[in-house]
Motif scaffolding. Structure first.
Motif, PDB file in Angstrom:
ATOM      1  N   HIS A 190       1.297  -0.942   0.035  1.00 37.55           N
ATOM      2  CA  HIS A 190      -0.008  -0.252  -0.008  1.00 37.55           C
ATOM      3  C   HIS A 190       1.028   1.358   0.356  1.00 37.55           C
ATOM      4  N   GLU A 191       1.393   1.033   1.182  1.00 35.94           N
ATOM      5  CA  GLU A 191       2.767   3.027   1.036  1.00 35.94           C
ATOM      6  C   GLU A 191       3.613   1.982   1.348  1.00 35.94           C
ATOM      7  N   VAL A 211       5.065   0.705   3.802  1.00 31.69           N
ATOM      8  CA  VAL A 211       5.963   0.936   5.392  1.00 31.69           C
ATOM      9  C   VAL A 211       6.168  -1.169   5.271  1.00 31.69           C
ATOM     10  N   PRO A 229       2.128  -1.771  10.559  1.00 35.52           N
ATOM     11  CA  PRO A 229       2.106  -0.884  11.791  1.00 35.52           C
ATOM     12  C   PRO A 229       1.413   0.482  11.338  1.00 35.52           C
ATOM     13  N   LYS A 230       0.844   1.165   9.923  1.00 38.94           N
ATOM     14  CA  LYS A 230       1.046   2.139   9.309  1.00 38.94           C
ATOM     15  C   LYS A 230      -0.893   2.548   9.333  1.00 38.94           C
ATOM     16  N   HIS A 231      -1.572   1.755   8.146  1.00 42.01           N
ATOM     17  CA  HIS A 231      -2.391   0.911   7.774  1.00 42.01           C
ATOM     18  C   HIS A 231      -3.579  -0.007   8.122  1.00 42.01           C
ATOM     19  N   ASN A 232      -2.326  -0.555   9.059  1.00 40.06           N
ATOM     20  CA  ASN A 232      -3.281  -2.112   9.271  1.00 40.06           C
ATOM     21  C   ASN A 232      -4.056  -2.937   8.152  1.00 40.06           C
ATOM     22  N   ARG A 252      -3.847  -6.172   5.546  1.00 41.58           N
ATOM     23  CA  ARG A 252      -3.537  -7.463   6.345  1.00 41.58           C
ATOM     24  C   ARG A 252      -3.112  -8.361   4.973  1.00 41.58           C
ATOM     25  N   ALA A 285      -8.928  -4.121   1.833  1.00 39.57           N
ATOM     26  CA  ALA A 285      -8.859  -2.218   1.975  1.00 39.57           C
ATOM     27  C   ALA A 285      -7.640  -2.190   3.321  1.00 39.57           C
ATOM     28  N   PRO A 286      -7.181  -0.729   3.551  1.00 36.85           N
ATOM     29  CA  PRO A 286      -6.424  -0.785   2.383  1.00 36.85           C
ATOM     30  C   PRO A 286      -5.558  -1.081   1.257  1.00 36.85           C
ATOM     31  N   CYS A 338      -4.873  -4.269  -1.536  1.00 33.79           N
ATOM     32  CA  CYS A 338      -5.606  -5.113  -2.375  1.00 33.79           C
ATOM     33  C   CYS A 338      -4.201  -5.367  -3.071  1.00 33.79           C
TER      34      CYS A 338
END
Lengths: 417, 104
Positions: free
Chosen positions: B47-48, B50, B65-68, B70, B81-82, B84
């Motif tokens: 995602h980002e 991390v 750890p940042k946006h959960n 999974r 989400a978030p 994919c």
């Protein structure tokens, strides 16, 4: 009146709205899904606007939540660049400002919040900037050139994130906060002190406990005049003084609005066919004895978008996710789970140089906050969130002991409330 | 083609936990589950970007750890989400008291 084409309509194409649109499909809905947004962009993530979009070397692009491909694949009709202006609750239609009228079976209001404007003489200057959307971020980024003198009004999360970004871009930065300390009630004073220290070390000047009286113009300079008589000469002013929920549509429709569109535990408004989610809604939280909250947070928007979609499809569950929030400033991450201000007792744990605070209310864990490198704080805040979700009553002595793994404190079954 | 790399000792990773393992230009996350099985995936969240080694392992799920975001660490599958985009996984074996990762 015909509602034969009526499907699920979502007003607001931010995090909550976009997530709800996808969640409707993920939960098996096969009818029409329409996502209406007033910006011309595809739905994008807002958290980077105050951080990466400001500091990236390359010209930033929006981080899209949904691209054309996913919209098409999921048959989500995205109407962009238009505003919804009113709701006909009897006819079950939404009026758009392009004269179009969209029928709905269920309607989700996910209109977010807009920045509060500062109301002092001179505040209307074009050098006073606010951050809400991607265009604002681009405009701000263009102004934050090396050597620019910036005054940030407001020592909350947005103001401090922008201050950190601006100093990284080579601006000189003064933050003015009216309250006695930064970050208000969101975090304990000790955590706020650590954040303040990182700003000071990065070269940001923090002025707290002083109000503003005016913004004056002197040639091309702007002067922020403080209540104690100090005059801060600068080139640009960025205000981050809170947000106001976008409730106009709900108000016009006669729905109850009180610090946000009022919804029940299922995120449904007074009208059983209209829901609200994200920054614009005020909801009761079961974990905090039904305390009514309105959260301005990325994860809440995402989780409520998802939950609202399920409610639109008939689920009757209460939204009960523990509030979770993060902020990145300089090389530090601040994370908060639950509601620290609910606590009556605080316990501190040392995460190897990063402080973590637990907040207990009559023995039950209700909040936690920590600041430090992400590798030191993220796991334990996540575990604290799980403890709060399970209404755990952990032993304060064990919470304070860094050799005790928080994972070991998780109850295997939810503890009765 | 296999390319087994000696990554760590089994006890370098706690039960139901994750560590970071860098080798050359690749950065991995190495997992040890409660049942003492070991797995490896790309280290960075899709995602980002991390690093997942700062995340939390619960069962066979790693949470960013940042946006959960999974992922199932045994398959790399993104669990909603978030996130994919799935994580790339790598074969792992434990031999002679060491954990090896096949970087191919």
């Amino acid at each position: 009146m015909s509602t034969q084409d009526a499907g699920m309509v979502i007003v607001g194409a931010g995090e909550a709205g976009a997530r709800a649109a996808m969640a409707l499909r993920e939960h098996g809905y096969t009818g029409t899904v329409t996502l209406i947004g007033e910006e011309r962009h595809l739905p994008y993530e807002r958290p980077p606007l105050s951080k990466a979009a400001m500091t990236s070397v390359a010209e930033p692009t929006a981080a899209f939540i949904l691209d054309e491909e996913r919209l098409t694949a999921n048959r989500i009709g995205h109407i962009s660049g238009v505003r919804a202006t009113s709701i006909d609750r009897i006819g079950h239609t939404v009026q758009l400002d392009n004269d179009r009228r969209v029928p709905y079976a269920k309607l989700l209001i996910a209109t977010g919040a807009r920045p509060r404007k500062i109301a002092i003489p001179g505040a209307g200057s074009e050098n006073v900037l606010y951050l809400r959307n991607f265009s604002d971020a681009l405009a701000m980024r263009a102004r934050l050139q090396p050597g620019i003198r910036l005054v940030v009004i407001g020592g909350g999360f947005i103001g401090l994130e922008i201050a950190a970004s601006a100093i990284a871009r080579g601006c000189s930065v003064i933050v003015v906060e009216m309250a006695p300390r930064i970050l208000g009630r969101a975090v304990p004073a000790e955590i706020a002190a650590v954040v303040a220290d990182h700003h000071a070390r990065a070269g940001v000047t923090l002025i707290v406990g002083v109000g503003l009286t005016a913004i004056e113009r002197d040639g091309t300079d702007e002067i922020v005049v403080l209540a104690d008589g100090r005059r801060l000469v600068c080139d640009a002013i960025i205000a981050g003084v809170g947000a106001i929920p976008e409730c106009g549509l709900a108000e016009i429709a006669g729905l109850t609005v009180e610090n946000g569109v009022r919804v029940n535990a299922q995120l449904v408004t007074d009208d059983p066919d209209i829901l609200a989610a994200g920054d614009c809604c005020s909801f009761p939280h079961p974990i905090f004895d039904g305390r009514r909250l309105r959260l301005e947070a990325w994860r809440n928007a995402q989780d409520q978008g998802n939950h609202a979609a399920r409610s639109m499809l008939g689920a009757m569950e209460a939204y009960d996710r523990v509030p979770w929030f993060w902020s990145d400033q300089h090389d530090q991450t601040l994370q908060i789970a639950g509601l620290p201000d609910e606590g009556d007792t605080a316990v501190v744990r040392d995460l190897g140089g990063a402080p973590m605070y637990f907040h207990l209310k009559a023995g039950r864990l209700v909040g936690a906050s920590a600041v430090g490198p992400i590798g030191k704080v993220a796991r334990d805040i996540r575990l604290a969130e799980m403890l709060i979700q399970k209404r755990a009553r952990p032993d304060p002595v064990l919470l304070a002991d860094p050799t005790v793994k928080l994972k070991s404190l998780l109850p295997t079954e939810p503890v009765a409330a | 083609m296999t390319n087994w790399i000696d990554a760590c000792a089994p006890d370098d990773i706690d039960e139901e936990d994750v560590i970071r393992f860098d080798h050359g230009t690749v950065s991995l996350a190495l997992y040890r589950l409660e049942d003492d099985r070991f797995f490896a995936t790309d280290g960075f969240c899709t995602h980002e970007q991390v690093h997942l080694s700062n995340g939390l392992v619960m069962g066979k799920i790693i949470e960013c750890p940042k946006h959960n975001g999974r992922f199932d660490v045994t398959t790399g599958e993104a669990k909603g989400a978030p996130v994919c985009v799935n994580l790339k996984t790598y074969p792992v074996k434990v031999e002679s008291g060491r954990v090896f990762v096949d970087l191919g």
